[in-house]
Enzyme design. Sequence first.
Site, mmCIF file in Angstrom:
data_model
loop_
_atom_site.group_PDB
_atom_site.id
_atom_site.type_symbol
_atom_site.label_atom_id
_atom_site.label_comp_id
_atom_site.label_asym_id
_atom_site.label_seq_id
_atom_site.Cartn_x
_atom_site.Cartn_y
_atom_site.Cartn_z
ATOM 1 C CG LEU A 46 -1.709 1.196 1.641
ATOM 2 C CD1 LEU A 46 -2.915 0.762 2.467
ATOM 3 C CD2 LEU A 46 -0.911 2.232 2.433
ATOM 4 C CG ASN A 47 2.132 3.659 -2.957
ATOM 5 O OD1 ASN A 47 1.625 2.661 -3.444
ATOM 6 N ND2 ASN A 47 2.499 4.681 -3.696
ATOM 7 C CG ASP A 48 1.163 8.105 -2.883
ATOM 8 O OD1 ASP A 48 2.046 7.460 -2.308
ATOM 9 O OD2 ASP A 48 1.400 8.992 -3.720
ATOM 10 C CD GLN A 64 -1.158 4.811 -6.581
ATOM 11 O OE1 GLN A 64 -0.207 4.461 -7.264
ATOM 12 N NE2 GLN A 64 -2.340 5.071 -7.090
ATOM 13 N NE ARG A 168 5.559 11.283 -9.178
ATOM 14 C CZ ARG A 168 6.803 11.436 -9.662
ATOM 15 N NH1 ARG A 168 7.007 11.474 -10.979
ATOM 16 N NH2 ARG A 168 7.847 11.548 -8.846
#
Length: 493
Positions: A46-48, A64, A168
């Site tokens: 998992l990220n952002d 994410q 981005r």
Amino acid sequence: MREWTRDERYQRYEDMDQDTINELTERVNQSKYRQLFHIQPKTGLLNDPNGLIYFNGDYYISHQWFPLGPVHGLKYWYTYTSKDLINFSDKGISLKPDTKDDSHGVYSGSAFVYQDNLYYMYTGNHRDEDWNRKSTQHIAKVHKNGEVHKFPKAVISGPPSGYTQHFRDPKVYVKDGIYYAFIAAQNEEGFGRILQYQSKDIVNWTFQGEIQTKLDAFGYMWECPDYFNLDGFDLLLFCPQGVEPEGEKFRNIYQSGYIMGQYDIENLDMNHGDFHELDHGFDFYAPQTFTDVSGNRILIGWMGLPEINYPSDSDDWAHCLTIPRILSIEQGNLKQRPIKALQQLRSNKETALGYANKFTRFLYPYEGKQFELIIDILENEATEIYFEIRASKLQSTLITYNTKTRKITLDRSESGTLPEPVDGKTRSTYLDKPLSQLQLFVDTSSIELFCNDGERVMTSRIFTDDEAIGIKASTESGQVFLNFTKYDLKDDK
């Protein structure tokens, strides 16, 4: 942790056989580091946080996701909905990398409402055969049945002249019926910037220019921009990469913070003060904000950092999201407090009144691995106070407060297995006022520390043994009187 090849990182989740997915899921579920009350990946990384919004009675929380392992690879969006930001319904994958433009990842973005419908704006990441990046900005409509349909082509086909393909993380902001997109960018001189676009119909976007700030050579990339007005102040949040440490500031591999002042959105001019870090712990990045049903500004961050290996990697998963924080400006300063809805998780209240000095360590009579702890400092004659959380004979997470300097330090040098590379084992910050209260949210493998009712926050992952459940207090010299209130926290995800 084993090395992943490029081909392995860009495998499609849909192409994996179900037995492989089941085995991966079982390994992750058996991990001793799994969290109790935080959003975490079902498997993989998992990220952002992405697409955070309150819409038609529901909160939408996405993140994410690389499903197949604890590394950065082919990214999806994974989504939950909630009525209260405490109890979550798992909606599964909402955006997939299934077009040419996002063939190498559906990157970060935001949610917004247009003509009473919910939309996402996100970055599509594509790599050519020479692995050159091409970044484009896309929009997808979220239908009432939960299906997500992408617009047929990019609404912004690439960065403007003078900027690289590091382009981005669009954050959409609406004012007077006009839609603005703030996009992270890097100029050709190699410095981070934020670009502003405008649209009236969310299909046709006009590049307006670069937001003018007082920060020139301040990192080589500014990720995850966010803009909003709060209590009469304009705040611009972003995550600068490549900022050198300054004393106790900017000690993590990448930073996350804000500038505050007044923004002229027509002339793209931000009149602001210093850049301030949002969180002073080890593991906080890529926050995103939104407004709740009452109009409060809520922040959720990624409890992790890129390019760091975490102990949970060995169990094929990594990272989680922070608990939601409510933001306010009080006497010109930003405060961050845990949302009050978290009180729904409380059970088994336990209190104790005690004192500590150089010769007497206060051993809190209650223990735990997942809890909320409120420590009120009633009287303080000590030069330095020490609090040990998740403590055992061999391990503890140490919080130190120096009365003279008002410096508060989080030390995880004895908090069990450490993330790698280890870039210092302490993080510190200075309080504006003498320490009067600590509020801690401790989960299986994390700690979120709120100082003085949200004056400062320190967020970190900790990977202690199961035996580390004690809570202690002591001083360097002098005496301190303390009141402890502890709640067990139940799992209501």
